[in-house]
Design a protein around this motif. Structure first.
Motif, short mmCIF file in Angstrom:
data_model
loop_
_atom_site.label_atom_id
_atom_site.label_comp_id
_atom_site.label_asym_id
_atom_site.label_seq_id
_atom_site.Cartn_x
_atom_site.Cartn_y
_atom_site.Cartn_z
N PRO A 131 0.82 -1.22 0.00
CA PRO A 131 0.00 0.00 0.00
C PRO A 131 0.85 1.26 0.00
O PRO A 131 1.97 1.29 0.52
CB PRO A 131 -0.81 -0.12 1.30
N ASP A 132 0.31 2.30 -0.58
CA ASP A 132 0.91 3.63 -0.54
C ASP A 132 0.74 4.17 0.89
O ASP A 132 -0.37 4.21 1.41
CB ASP A 132 0.17 4.52 -1.54
N PRO A 133 1.84 4.57 1.56
CA PRO A 133 1.73 5.06 2.94
C PRO A 133 0.72 6.20 3.09
O PRO A 133 -0.02 6.25 4.08
CB PRO A 133 3.15 5.51 3.27
N ARG A 134 0.69 7.11 2.13
CA ARG A 134 -0.27 8.21 2.22
C ARG A 134 -1.70 7.69 2.10
O ARG A 134 -2.62 8.21 2.72
CB ARG A 134 0.01 9.26 1.15
N ALA A 135 -1.89 6.65 1.30
CA ALA A 135 -3.21 6.07 1.15
C ALA A 135 -3.65 5.37 2.44
O ALA A 135 -4.83 5.37 2.79
CB ALA A 135 -3.23 5.08 -0.01
N LEU A 136 -2.70 4.78 3.17
CA LEU A 136 -3.03 4.17 4.45
C LEU A 136 -3.55 5.21 5.43
O LEU A 136 -4.51 4.97 6.18
CB LEU A 136 -1.81 3.46 5.03
N LEU A 137 -2.90 6.38 5.44
CA LEU A 137 -3.37 7.45 6.32
C LEU A 137 -4.76 7.91 5.89
O LEU A 137 -5.63 8.14 6.74
CB LEU A 137 -2.39 8.63 6.29
N THR A 138 -4.98 8.02 4.59
CA THR A 138 -6.31 8.38 4.10
C THR A 138 -7.34 7.34 4.50
O THR A 138 -8.49 7.68 4.84
CB THR A 138 -6.28 8.52 2.56
N LEU A 139 -6.94 6.08 4.49
CA LEU A 139 -7.84 4.99 4.88
C LEU A 139 -8.34 5.16 6.30
O LEU A 139 -9.49 4.85 6.62
CB LEU A 139 -7.10 3.65 4.74
N LEU A 140 -7.48 5.68 7.17
CA LEU A 140 -7.83 5.86 8.59
C LEU A 140 -8.60 7.15 8.83
O LEU A 140 -9.04 7.39 9.97
CB LEU A 140 -6.56 5.83 9.45
N LYS A 141 -8.74 8.01 7.84
CA LYS A 141 -9.56 9.23 7.87
C LYS A 141 -9.33 10.06 9.14
O LYS A 141 -10.19 10.13 10.02
CB LYS A 141 -11.04 8.87 7.76
N PRO A 142 -8.17 10.70 9.26
CA PRO A 142 -7.89 11.50 10.46
C PRO A 142 -8.95 12.56 10.77
O PRO A 142 -9.15 12.91 11.93
CB PRO A 142 -6.54 12.15 10.12
N VAL A 187 -5.76 8.99 22.42
CA VAL A 187 -5.16 8.24 21.32
C VAL A 187 -6.01 7.02 20.98
O VAL A 187 -6.24 6.69 19.81
CB VAL A 187 -3.73 7.82 21.68
N LEU A 188 -6.50 6.34 22.01
CA LEU A 188 -7.31 5.15 21.79
C LEU A 188 -8.63 5.51 21.10
O LEU A 188 -9.04 4.85 20.13
CB LEU A 188 -7.59 4.47 23.12
N ALA A 189 -9.29 6.56 21.58
CA ALA A 189 -10.59 6.92 21.03
C ALA A 189 -10.49 7.41 19.59
O ALA A 189 -11.35 7.09 18.76
CB ALA A 189 -11.24 8.01 21.89
N GLY A 190 -9.44 8.17 19.27
CA GLY A 190 -9.32 8.77 17.95
C GLY A 190 -8.57 7.92 16.95
O GLY A 190 -9.17 7.16 16.18
N PRO A 191 -7.23 8.01 16.92
CA PRO A 191 -6.46 7.30 15.89
C PRO A 191 -6.66 5.79 15.88
O PRO A 191 -6.69 5.18 14.81
CB PRO A 191 -5.01 7.66 16.24
N VAL A 192 -6.83 5.18 17.06
CA VAL A 192 -6.86 3.73 17.10
C VAL A 192 -8.26 3.17 16.84
O VAL A 192 -8.50 2.51 15.83
CB VAL A 192 -6.29 3.20 18.43
N VAL A 193 -9.21 3.42 17.74
CA VAL A 193 -10.55 2.83 17.56
C VAL A 193 -11.28 3.46 16.38
O VAL A 193 -11.83 2.76 15.52
CB VAL A 193 -11.38 2.94 18.85
N CYS A 194 -11.29 4.78 16.32
CA CYS A 194 -11.98 5.42 15.19
C CYS A 194 -11.27 5.12 13.88
O CYS A 194 -11.92 4.82 12.86
CB CYS A 194 -12.08 6.93 15.42
N GLY A 195 -9.93 5.17 13.89
CA GLY A 195 -9.18 4.83 12.68
C GLY A 195 -9.44 3.40 12.24
O GLY A 195 -9.61 3.12 11.04
N MET A 196 -9.50 2.49 13.21
CA MET A 196 -9.81 1.10 12.89
C MET A 196 -11.19 0.97 12.28
O MET A 196 -11.40 0.25 11.28
CB MET A 196 -9.72 0.26 14.17
N SER A 197 -12.16 1.69 12.85
CA SER A 197 -13.52 1.60 12.34
C SER A 197 -13.61 2.12 10.90
O SER A 197 -14.36 1.58 10.08
CB SER A 197 -14.49 2.37 13.24
N GLN A 198 -12.81 3.14 10.58
CA GLN A 198 -12.81 3.67 9.22
C GLN A 198 -12.19 2.68 8.25
O GLN A 198 -12.68 2.51 7.12
CB GLN A 198 -12.05 5.00 9.18
N ALA A 199 -11.12 2.02 8.68
CA ALA A 199 -10.50 1.01 7.82
C ALA A 199 -11.45 -0.16 7.58
O ALA A 199 -11.59 -0.65 6.46
CB ALA A 199 -9.19 0.52 8.44
N ALA A 200 -12.12 -0.61 8.66
CA ALA A 200 -13.08 -1.70 8.53
C ALA A 200 -14.23 -1.31 7.61
O ALA A 200 -14.67 -2.09 6.76
CB ALA A 200 -13.61 -2.10 9.90
#
Length: 303
Positions: free
Chosen positions: A14-25, A58-71
């Motif tokens: 994967p493109d690293p920038r695309a991975l960040l987009t996948l997690l929708k900051p 960190v858990l609420a935002g980047p991790v859990v929310c980021g995970m939910s966006q990837a899923a």
């Protein structure tokens, strides 16, 4: 033929920038803010456990929310191929099953981090991870419902992080005022999530996702969303007046008046104005959340 085989990926990594987009900051802010509202409403000084505050954010935002966006992107790759073909997965910038692997790895990371927040924080993390998959994945896929889908997201974006922040700082179950206010703002967030569904209207219609914009049409769905956002806030104002917090109630009242003004503009063109409202009316909504948190901080603690 499966969707993944129909999409012709030219990459293996994967493109690293695309991975960040996948997690929708951009989506991380609401749960982080709600967690901070919970911290404030607990009445416990932040300085007493600053690491719990930072870890929870960190858990609420980047991790859990980021995970939910990837899923969600993985489970919605067929919908995104219609609505947003330039998204990381349908565009091929996150190829193969990388989207799934990222979501699963972040689910495990979330559970590991949740353990550090104690039993209340871990329990909330388990619920949040399970809810993310229940929302997006078959066979449950609550996203198909215009009632249960936005309701679950609203709960996990606003109510659950608020409850968690209060419980973690207070080291116990939050008091009833904290629970009630968090629940009201979570209910109101159902309307915010409904407006968010406008951008996927065509893809949802074609793939059987019965969002309110699909089932009711944009105009009726927008009116329902506005009522759902406004009524819980009126309930918050009434409770704050009953708890002898007139200044805080008045401040939230002013914000509600501003939202009603913005809602009138939204209703003139619901589909076109929904993104604009998300930057105006929603800002007033979340500002009111923090005002309410300060109002009840002396009523917080454990129940």
């Amino acid at each position: 033929m499966s969707v993944s085989s129909e999409l012709h990926f030219s990459r293996r990594l994967p493109d690293p920038r695309a991975l960040l987009t996948l997690l929708k900051p951009v989506t991380w802010f609401p749960p982080i803010w709600a967690y901070l509202c919970g911290v404030v409403s607990s009445g416990v000084p932040v300085g007493s456990a600053p690491w719990l505050v930072v870890l929870g954010m960190v858990l609420a935002g980047p991790v859990v929310c980021g995970m939910s966006q990837a899923a969600n992107d993985w489970c919605d790759r067929h919908v995104d191929a219609i609505n947003e073909p330039d998204r990381p997965i349908p565009s091929g910038r996150v190829p193969g099953r990388w989207g799934l692997w990222v979501a699963l790895a972040m689910s495990a990371l979330a559970l590991a981090m949740g353990l550090a927040l104690g039993p209340w924080g871990f329990g909330a993390t388990v619920f949040g991870v399970a809810a993310a998959w229940a929302y997006s994945a078959e066979p449950v896929r609550l996203k198909r419902s215009g009632i249960w889908g936005p309701g679950l997201v609203g709960l996990c974006y606003e109510g659950l992080p608020w409850f968690t922040g209060a419980a973690v700082l207070a080291a116990g179950a939050p008091s009833w005022p904290v629970v009630i206010i968090a629940a009201l703002y979570a209910i109101g967030a159902h309307g915010i999530m409904t407006l968010n569904d406008f951008k996927a209207l065509e893809g949802d219609r074609q793939t059987g996702v019965n969002s309110l914009p699909v089932t009711l049409g944009p105009e009726r769905a927008a009116r329902v969303a506005c009522r759902v956002m406004a009524l819980p806030q009126l309930g918050v104002i009434a409770l704050l007046l009953g708890w002898d917090r007139p200044v805080h109630a008045a401040a939230i009242g002013v914000l509600v008046i501003g939202q009603i003004w913005a809602m009138r503009i939204l209703l003139s063109d619901p589909k076109g104005r929904a993104p604009w409202y998300n930057g105006t009316g929603v800002t007033a909504y979340v500002t009111g959340m923090m005002i309410a948190a300060f109002a009840i901080r002396t009523l917080g603690g454990t129940g």
